[in-house]
Design an enzyme around this catalytic site. Structure first.
Site, PDB file in Angstrom:
ATOM      1  N   THR A 133     -24.569 -23.281 -16.462  1.00 55.59           N
ATOM      2  CA  THR A 133     -23.518 -22.803 -15.568  1.00 55.59           C
ATOM      3  C   THR A 133     -22.149 -23.368 -15.957  1.00 55.59           C
ATOM      4  O   THR A 133     -22.064 -24.456 -16.549  1.00 55.59           O
ATOM      5  CB  THR A 133     -23.858 -23.234 -14.121  1.00 55.59           C
ATOM      6  OG1 THR A 133     -22.711 -23.065 -13.302  1.00 55.59           O
ATOM      7  CG2 THR A 133     -24.247 -24.709 -14.041  1.00 55.59           C
ATOM      8  N   ASP A 134     -21.099 -22.653 -15.569  1.00 57.08           N
ATOM      9  CA  ASP A 134     -19.733 -23.169 -15.804  1.00 57.08           C
ATOM     10  C   ASP A 134     -19.414 -24.340 -14.873  1.00 57.08           C
ATOM     11  O   ASP A 134     -18.424 -25.045 -15.079  1.00 57.08           O
ATOM     12  CB  ASP A 134     -18.698 -22.053 -15.628  1.00 57.08           C
ATOM     13  CG  ASP A 134     -18.665 -21.435 -14.231  1.00 57.08           C
ATOM     14  OD1 ASP A 134     -19.543 -21.752 -13.400  1.00 57.08           O
ATOM     15  OD2 ASP A 134     -17.761 -20.624 -13.963  1.00 57.08           O
ATOM     16  N   TYR A 159     -25.965 -30.322  -7.767  1.00 55.57           N
ATOM     17  CA  TYR A 159     -26.421 -29.193  -8.593  1.00 55.57           C
ATOM     18  C   TYR A 159     -25.776 -29.248  -9.975  1.00 55.57           C
ATOM     19  O   TYR A 159     -26.474 -29.246 -11.005  1.00 55.57           O
ATOM     20  CB  TYR A 159     -26.089 -27.865  -7.902  1.00 55.57           C
ATOM     21  CG  TYR A 159     -26.173 -26.666  -8.836  1.00 55.57           C
ATOM     22  CD1 TYR A 159     -27.378 -26.299  -9.436  1.00 55.57           C
ATOM     23  CD2 TYR A 159     -25.034 -25.903  -9.145  1.00 55.57           C
ATOM     24  CE1 TYR A 159     -27.456 -25.210 -10.307  1.00 55.57           C
ATOM     25  CE2 TYR A 159     -25.100 -24.818 -10.012  1.00 55.57           C
ATOM     26  CZ  TYR A 159     -26.319 -24.481 -10.584  1.00 55.57           C
ATOM     27  OH  TYR A 159     -26.388 -23.412 -11.450  1.00 55.57           O
ATOM     28  N   LYS A 163     -27.442 -29.911 -13.733  1.00 47.90           N
ATOM     29  CA  LYS A 163     -27.365 -28.948 -14.842  1.00 47.90           C
ATOM     30  C   LYS A 163     -26.655 -29.602 -16.044  1.00 47.90           C
ATOM     31  O   LYS A 163     -27.039 -29.371 -17.194  1.00 47.90           O
ATOM     32  CB  LYS A 163     -26.606 -27.686 -14.411  1.00 47.90           C
ATOM     33  CG  LYS A 163     -27.340 -26.795 -13.424  1.00 47.90           C
ATOM     34  CD  LYS A 163     -28.634 -26.206 -13.941  1.00 47.90           C
ATOM     35  CE  LYS A 163     -28.439 -25.149 -15.001  1.00 47.90           C
ATOM     36  NZ  LYS A 163     -29.724 -24.477 -15.374  1.00 47.90           N
TER      37      LYS A 163
HETATM   38  P1  NAD Z   1     -32.608 -18.645  -8.607  1.00 50.66           P
HETATM   39  O1  NAD Z   1     -32.538 -19.823  -7.703  1.00 50.66           O
HETATM   40  O2  NAD Z   1     -32.441 -17.283  -8.028  1.00 50.66           O
HETATM   41  O3  NAD Z   1     -34.013 -18.629  -9.379  1.00 50.66           O
HETATM   42  C1  NAD Z   1     -34.575 -19.784  -9.932  1.00 50.66           C
HETATM   43  C2  NAD Z   1     -36.022 -19.458 -10.272  1.00 50.66           C
HETATM   44  O4  NAD Z   1     -36.608 -20.653 -10.869  1.00 50.66           O
HETATM   45  C3  NAD Z   1     -36.891 -19.124  -9.059  1.00 50.66           C
HETATM   46  O5  NAD Z   1     -37.707 -18.018  -9.354  1.00 50.66           O
HETATM   47  C4  NAD Z   1     -37.752 -20.370  -8.843  1.00 50.66           C
HETATM   48  O6  NAD Z   1     -39.015 -20.087  -8.277  1.00 50.66           O
HETATM   49  C5  NAD Z   1     -37.870 -20.888 -10.265  1.00 50.66           C
HETATM   50  N1  NAD Z   1     -38.126 -22.335 -10.319  1.00 50.66           N
HETATM   51  C6  NAD Z   1     -37.522 -23.321  -9.613  1.00 50.66           C
HETATM   52  N2  NAD Z   1     -38.038 -24.519  -9.951  1.00 50.66           N
HETATM   53  C7  NAD Z   1     -38.969 -24.285 -10.908  1.00 50.66           C
HETATM   54  C8  NAD Z   1     -39.823 -25.125 -11.662  1.00 50.66           C
HETATM   55  N3  NAD Z   1     -39.826 -26.445 -11.496  1.00 50.66           N
HETATM   56  N4  NAD Z   1     -40.651 -24.544 -12.564  1.00 50.66           N
HETATM   57  C9  NAD Z   1     -40.689 -23.206 -12.730  1.00 50.66           C
HETATM   58  N5  NAD Z   1     -39.899 -22.367 -12.032  1.00 50.66           N
HETATM   59  C10 NAD Z   1     -39.045 -22.895 -11.139  1.00 50.66           C
HETATM   60  O7  NAD Z   1     -31.527 -18.930  -9.742  1.00 50.66           O
HETATM   61  P2  NAD Z   1     -30.638 -17.905 -10.572  1.00 50.66           P
HETATM   62  O8  NAD Z   1     -29.410 -17.614  -9.831  1.00 50.66           O
HETATM   63  O9  NAD Z   1     -31.500 -16.800 -11.045  1.00 50.66           O
HETATM   64  O10 NAD Z   1     -30.247 -18.845 -11.807  1.00 50.66           O
HETATM   65  C11 NAD Z   1     -31.037 -18.891 -12.982  1.00 50.66           C
HETATM   66  C12 NAD Z   1     -30.406 -19.865 -13.954  1.00 50.66           C
HETATM   67  O11 NAD Z   1     -29.063 -19.455 -14.240  1.00 50.66           O
HETATM   68  C13 NAD Z   1     -30.301 -21.285 -13.396  1.00 50.66           C
HETATM   69  O12 NAD Z   1     -30.594 -22.169 -14.438  1.00 50.66           O
HETATM   70  C14 NAD Z   1     -28.841 -21.414 -12.978  1.00 50.66           C
HETATM   71  O13 NAD Z   1     -28.411 -22.743 -13.081  1.00 50.66           O
HETATM   72  C15 NAD Z   1     -28.160 -20.516 -13.981  1.00 50.66           C
HETATM   73  N6  NAD Z   1     -26.912 -19.899 -13.544  1.00 50.66           N
HETATM   74  C16 NAD Z   1     -26.854 -19.222 -12.352  1.00 50.66           C
HETATM   75  C17 NAD Z   1     -25.661 -18.593 -11.985  1.00 50.66           C
HETATM   76  C18 NAD Z   1     -25.551 -17.800 -10.708  1.00 50.66           C
HETATM   77  O14 NAD Z   1     -24.450 -17.375 -10.339  1.00 50.66           O
HETATM   78  N7  NAD Z   1     -26.635 -17.521 -10.006  1.00 50.66           N
HETATM   79  C19 NAD Z   1     -24.537 -18.682 -12.806  1.00 50.66           C
HETATM   80  C20 NAD Z   1     -24.639 -19.396 -14.010  1.00 50.66           C
HETATM   81  C21 NAD Z   1     -25.827 -19.985 -14.370  1.00 50.66           C
END
Ligand code: NAD
Ligand code: TYD
Length: 352
Positions: A133-134, A159, A163
């Site tokens: 993430t940013d 958080y 990360k």
């Molecule tokens: P989310 O919370 O919707 O989904 C996370 C998924 O990971 C869920 O399905 C959960 O069950 C699974 N999970 C959690 N802990 C786990 C573990 N220990 N083992 C296996 N699975 C596990 O998150 P998202 O929004 O889909 O984000 C996905 C990735 O992208 C993350 O790494 C997040 O940091 C990154 N990210 C998200 C955004 C955003 O705006 N949502 C932006 C940039 C980066």
């Protein structure tokens, strides 16, 4: 050949799995713990599709990951699995350390052993792509330049700190063990299948339910919104063309103050599904107590990914927001399913 996707039942992971298989990509092994944020309903269209193998489990379970790698021999691991919600990290940081730091470490370590035993040709093809993430870069002032990949890490929430730690581990596994990694740092995503604890789906959900639209503080915090489908094409492009050990920022050139984002969503809803009492959805906007340590502004400089990888977003903010509102209007059943149970407890606690 297969790829191992972790967290593929979450918001971005599910979109990635669906888009990847729709485009005819290799079979996917999907490892997901199914926390409150993981939802197999998002993958319901893959029922009976042999190209998708789902395994419920934790990325921190070294034995499970080792056996999955042995059995499926993936040519890439894409790590989406994480605890991802800033507000939850403020209430309960421990889970974030367990999954984002310890879990990523265990996954990396299993990948290291798996990689070491591959043939030279398979080694050359293998990739570990870490989705980050940013928010690791911290907060910008209004006139600061947007985040480049060389910006110092200054995470401010549990958080983003967790990360950041995971990003450093990924980097270290490349430098120390020559694990072929690439890391992506993306701005805020929105789109189908996003759990309605995050701003955009929460606003749509509350608006339709006739509930207050909570705006933290003065609503002038800025986020750089990217449509989730564009994030998925960026990840695919970095997997194919990203340089080993490199980091790529991904962003949508769509900086907006939260208040403007909420007003835009309300205006789209006014058109698509007007309130029955003739009033505007914006009348439901309510200013609430600010988030502790709330980052003021995020903004991505996407020059590197554009130049080196040739990726740019396809969606405009207007088309992306409109598409998203329409998706939530058309997928009432999905929303109903995820807003039962744990969701109610969370809302009661957070917005008390
Ligand atoms: P989310 O919370 O919707 O989904 C996370 C998924 O990971 C869920 O399905 C959960 O069950 C699974 N999970 C959690 N802990 C786990 C573990 N220990 N083992 C296996 N699975 C596990 O998150 P998202 O929004 O889909 O984000 C996905 C990735 O992208 C993350 O790494 C997040 O940091 C990154 N990210 C998200 C955004 C955003 O705006 N949502 C932006 C940039 C980066
Ligand atoms: P969020 O979607 O939680 O993403 P992040 O904190 O990772 O950027 O929040 C986006 C912005 O919206 C952030 O500045 C916090 C703000 N926000 C609200 O004003 N009200 C809300 O109810 C929520 C969930 C977020």
């Amino acid at each position: 050949m297969t790829i191992l996707v972790t967290g593929g039942a979450g918001f971005i992971g599910a979109n990635f799995v669906l888009d990847w298989l729709k485009a005819g990509g290799e079979p996917i092994v999907n490892l997901d713990k199914l926390t409150y944020a993981g939802n197999l309903e998002s993958l319901a269209s893959l029922k009976g599709n042999n190209s998708h193998v789902f395994m419920r489990g934790d990325i921190g379970d070294a034995n499970l990951v080792e056996s999955l790698l042995k059995q499926h021999k993936p040519r890439a691991i894409i790590n989406f699995a994480a605890e991802s919600h800033v507000d939850r990290s403020i209430h309960a940081p421990e889970d974030f350390i367990q999954t984002n730091v310890v879990g990523t470490f265990r996954l990396l370590d299993a990948a290291r052993h798996y990689f070491a035993a591959l043939s030279d040709a398979d080694k050359a093809a293998f990739r570990f792509l870490h989705v980050s993430t940013d928010e690791v870069y911290g907060s910008l002032e209004l006139n600061d330049p947007a985040f480049t990949e060389t910006k110092r890490y200054e995470p401010n929430s549990p958080y983003s700190a967790s990360k950041a730690a995971s990003d450093h581990l990924v980097r270290a596994y490349h430098h120390t063990y020559h694990l072929p990694v690439v890391t992506t740092n993306c701005s805020n995503n929105y789109g189908p299948y996003q759990f309605p604890e995050k701003l955009i789906p929460l606003i749509i959900h509350n608006a339709l339910a006739g509930k207050p639209l909570p705006i933290y503080g003065d609503g002038q915090q800025i986020r750089d919104w990217l449509y989730v489908g564009d994030h998925c094409t960026a990840i695919k492009a970095v997997l194919e063309r990203g340089k080993l050990g490199e980091v790529y920022n991904i962003g949508g050139n769509n900086e907006r103050a939260n208040l403007d984002t909420v007003k835009t969503l309300c205006a789209i809803l006014d058109q698509e599904k007007p309130r029955t009492d003739g009033k505007k959805y914006a009348a439901q906007m309510t200013f609430v107590k600010d988030r502790p340590g709330h980052d003021r502004r995020y903004a991505i400089d996407p020059t590197k990914i554009l130049k080196e990888v040739g990726w740019r977003p396809a969606e405009t903010p207007e088309s992306g927001f409109a598409k998203t509102v329409k998706w939530y209007l058309d997928n009432d059943a999905w929303v109903k399913n995820v807003t039962s149970g744990d969701y109610r407890n969370w809302v009661a606690k957070q917005y008390a």
